[in-house]
Scaffold this motif. Structure first.
Motif, mmCIF file in Angstrom:
data_model
loop_
_atom_site.group_PDB
_atom_site.id
_atom_site.type_symbol
_atom_site.label_atom_id
_atom_site.label_comp_id
_atom_site.label_asym_id
_atom_site.label_seq_id
_atom_site.Cartn_x
_atom_site.Cartn_y
_atom_site.Cartn_z
ATOM 1 N N ALA A 25 0.822 -1.219 0.000
ATOM 2 C CA ALA A 25 0.000 0.000 0.000
ATOM 3 C C ALA A 25 0.847 1.255 0.000
ATOM 4 N N GLY A 26 2.063 1.156 0.534
ATOM 5 C CA GLY A 26 2.963 2.310 0.520
ATOM 6 C C GLY A 26 2.689 3.330 1.603
ATOM 7 N N ASP A 27 1.643 3.142 2.391
ATOM 8 C CA ASP A 27 1.318 4.047 3.479
ATOM 9 C C ASP A 27 2.104 3.638 4.723
ATOM 10 N N PRO A 28 2.694 4.592 5.444
ATOM 11 C CA PRO A 28 3.503 4.232 6.613
ATOM 12 C C PRO A 28 2.740 3.426 7.657
ATOM 13 N N HIS A 29 1.471 3.775 7.879
ATOM 14 C CA HIS A 29 0.684 3.030 8.862
ATOM 15 C C HIS A 29 0.422 1.609 8.376
ATOM 16 N N ALA A 30 0.121 1.468 7.087
ATOM 17 C CA ALA A 30 -0.091 0.134 6.518
ATOM 18 C C ALA A 30 1.197 -0.676 6.566
ATOM 19 N N THR A 31 2.329 -0.013 6.335
ATOM 20 C CA THR A 31 3.618 -0.713 6.406
ATOM 21 C C THR A 31 3.882 -1.230 7.815
ATOM 22 N N ASP A 32 3.573 -0.421 8.819
ATOM 23 C CA ASP A 32 3.747 -0.872 10.203
ATOM 24 C C ASP A 32 2.840 -2.061 10.506
ATOM 25 N N LEU A 33 1.606 -2.003 9.999
ATOM 26 C CA LEU A 33 0.705 -3.146 10.182
ATOM 27 C C LEU A 33 1.232 -4.372 9.433
ATOM 28 N N GLY A 34 1.864 -4.129 8.271
ATOM 29 C CA GLY A 34 2.459 -5.226 7.515
ATOM 30 C C GLY A 34 3.587 -5.888 8.280
ATOM 31 N N LYS A 35 4.400 -5.082 8.963
ATOM 32 C CA LYS A 35 5.473 -5.643 9.796
ATOM 33 C C LYS A 35 4.889 -6.485 10.927
ATOM 34 N N PRO A 152 9.671 -8.139 3.111
ATOM 35 C CA PRO A 152 10.100 -6.783 3.499
ATOM 36 C C PRO A 152 11.345 -6.310 2.752
ATOM 37 N N VAL A 153 12.162 -7.229 2.260
ATOM 38 C CA VAL A 153 13.318 -6.840 1.446
ATOM 39 C C VAL A 153 12.828 -6.266 0.115
ATOM 40 N N TRP A 154 11.850 -6.916 -0.493
ATOM 41 C CA TRP A 154 11.293 -6.443 -1.762
ATOM 42 C C TRP A 154 10.711 -5.043 -1.620
ATOM 43 N N PHE A 155 9.981 -4.810 -0.535
ATOM 44 C CA PHE A 155 9.334 -3.514 -0.332
ATOM 45 C C PHE A 155 10.241 -2.503 0.374
ATOM 46 N N ARG A 156 11.438 -2.920 0.743
ATOM 47 C CA ARG A 156 12.452 -2.041 1.332
ATOM 48 C C ARG A 156 11.905 -1.234 2.518
ATOM 49 N N VAL A 157 11.435 -1.981 3.506
ATOM 50 C CA VAL A 157 10.874 -1.331 4.690
ATOM 51 C C VAL A 157 11.875 -1.288 5.844
ATOM 52 N N GLY A 158 13.097 -1.755 5.623
ATOM 53 C CA GLY A 158 14.159 -1.607 6.606
ATOM 54 C C GLY A 158 14.279 -2.697 7.645
ATOM 55 N N LEU A 159 13.537 -3.784 7.517
ATOM 56 C CA LEU A 159 13.663 -4.863 8.498
ATOM 57 C C LEU A 159 14.969 -5.633 8.331
ATOM 58 N N PHE A 160 15.399 -5.814 7.087
ATOM 59 C CA PHE A 160 16.637 -6.553 6.803
ATOM 60 C C PHE A 160 17.516 -5.692 5.883
ATOM 61 N N PRO A 161 18.116 -4.634 6.437
ATOM 62 C CA PRO A 161 18.850 -3.679 5.605
ATOM 63 C C PRO A 161 20.037 -4.272 4.867
ATOM 64 N N ASP A 162 20.696 -5.274 5.458
ATOM 65 C CA ASP A 162 21.857 -5.865 4.781
ATOM 66 C C ASP A 162 21.428 -6.600 3.519
ATOM 67 N N LEU A 163 20.309 -7.294 3.574
ATOM 68 C CA LEU A 163 19.803 -7.962 2.374
ATOM 69 C C LEU A 163 19.325 -6.940 1.347
ATOM 70 N N GLU A 164 18.739 -5.843 1.815
ATOM 71 C CA GLU A 164 18.294 -4.795 0.888
ATOM 72 C C GLU A 164 19.477 -4.184 0.145
ATOM 73 N N ALA A 165 20.623 -4.069 0.829
ATOM 74 C CA ALA A 165 21.804 -3.435 0.231
ATOM 75 C C ALA A 165 22.656 -4.412 -0.555
ATOM 76 N N GLY A 166 22.445 -5.704 -0.354
ATOM 77 C CA GLY A 166 23.306 -6.702 -0.978
ATOM 78 C C GLY A 166 22.976 -6.949 -2.438
#
Length: 269
Positions: A25-35, A152-166
């Motif tokens: 959804a791209g909304d910060p609140h929805a992202t938090d609910l997604g986490k 969360p890596v695909w959506f780049r929400v910061g849960l796994f930053p090393d995988l996002e950067a790799g």
């Protein structure tokens, strides 16, 4: 596809679909609910579909082997960290932290690991093996486990930053690591007769790594050095996990022991 297959694939769709839809959804609140859905989903959906924890009717757990499970995976993680430090792919940096902050990181890691294995080991293994048998069930569950991490890596929400950067190769290595690690955790679970062995095997290295990172372990080289990343995603961790798994298999073969068969309902511990 029978009822067992339907339940397993409903579990897969819910565990992957709920957090993905919210994060998309791209909304910060929805992202938090997604986490939140990501963290709670495996346990909530798995226990509901499996109708509870799957250690019922199999006798007493072997608590010594629960401790062995934790020791084995700590050795794997310690070896991966040691290699990263020796070859300069990680180092300790000055960290503005306190013993309380290190302890808090370890506690949070322990709780999330336990919650995660309530879904994957306490319920997911039973759902998968009833539907597809021991070998293919655990393999499929490992793939789903990898996909769950990569949402969360695909959506780049910061849960796994090393995988996002790799690089993409790191993602491929992570998937392979999940397959090996899930097989190792399931083997430890079967040996101990309880899902808590998988929980201990998952939590112990996470606690170690979370504590070390809170204390200043960092500087992971994610260029050409991604292969020495001291966790799933690098190459050392899965190699050591595979070595532990092979050691168990060789030991069982030499002793003539085979894993306990499933009970009449198809459950594995």
């Amino acid at each position: 596809m029978g009822w067992a297959g339907i339940r397993f694939w409903v579990f897969v769709v819910l565990v992957l679909g709920a957090p993905a839809l919210l994060m998309a959804a791209g909304d910060p609140h929805a992202t938090d609910l997604g986490k939140l859905a990501l963290i709670l989903g495996p346990a909530a959906f798995g226990l509901a579909l499996n109708m509870g924890v799957d250690d019922r009717g199999r006798g007493a757990a072997n608590w010594g082997r629960v401790g062995v499970a934790a020791a084995v995976t700590v050795l794997v993680a310690t070896g991966a960290v040691a290699v990263a430090l020796v070859f300069g792919a990680a180092q300790f940096q000055a960290a503005a932290t306190t013993p309380g902050a290190v302890a808090l990181a370890a506690v949070i890691s322990a709780l999330t690991s336990l919650l995660e294995e309530l879904g994957w080991a306490a319920a997911g293994v039973a759902l998968a093996t009833r539907a597809h048998g021991r070998r293919w069930g655990v393999l499929l569950l490992g793939l789903v486990w990898a996909a769950w991490h990569l949402i969360p890596v695909w959506f780049r929400v910061g849960l796994f930053p090393d995988l996002e950067a790799g690089p993409p190769a790191m993602i491929a290595a992570f998937v392979v690591s999940c397959l090996i690690y899930r097989e190792l955790l399931t083997t430890l679970q079967e040996r101990a007769g309880t899902w808590l062995a998988a929980a201990a095997g998952h939590a112990a290295p996470n606690i170690l790594l979370a504590g070390l990172m809170a204390a200043g372990l960092g500087g992971f080289g994610l260029g050409a050095g991604w292969m020495l990343f001291p966790a799933p995603g690098g190459l050392v961790f899965p190699v050591l996990a595979l070595a532990a798994l092979v050691a168990f298999r060789v030991r069982n073969r030499l002793s003539g022991r085979t894993p306990d068969p499933p009970d009449q309902a198809g459950r594995y511990n």
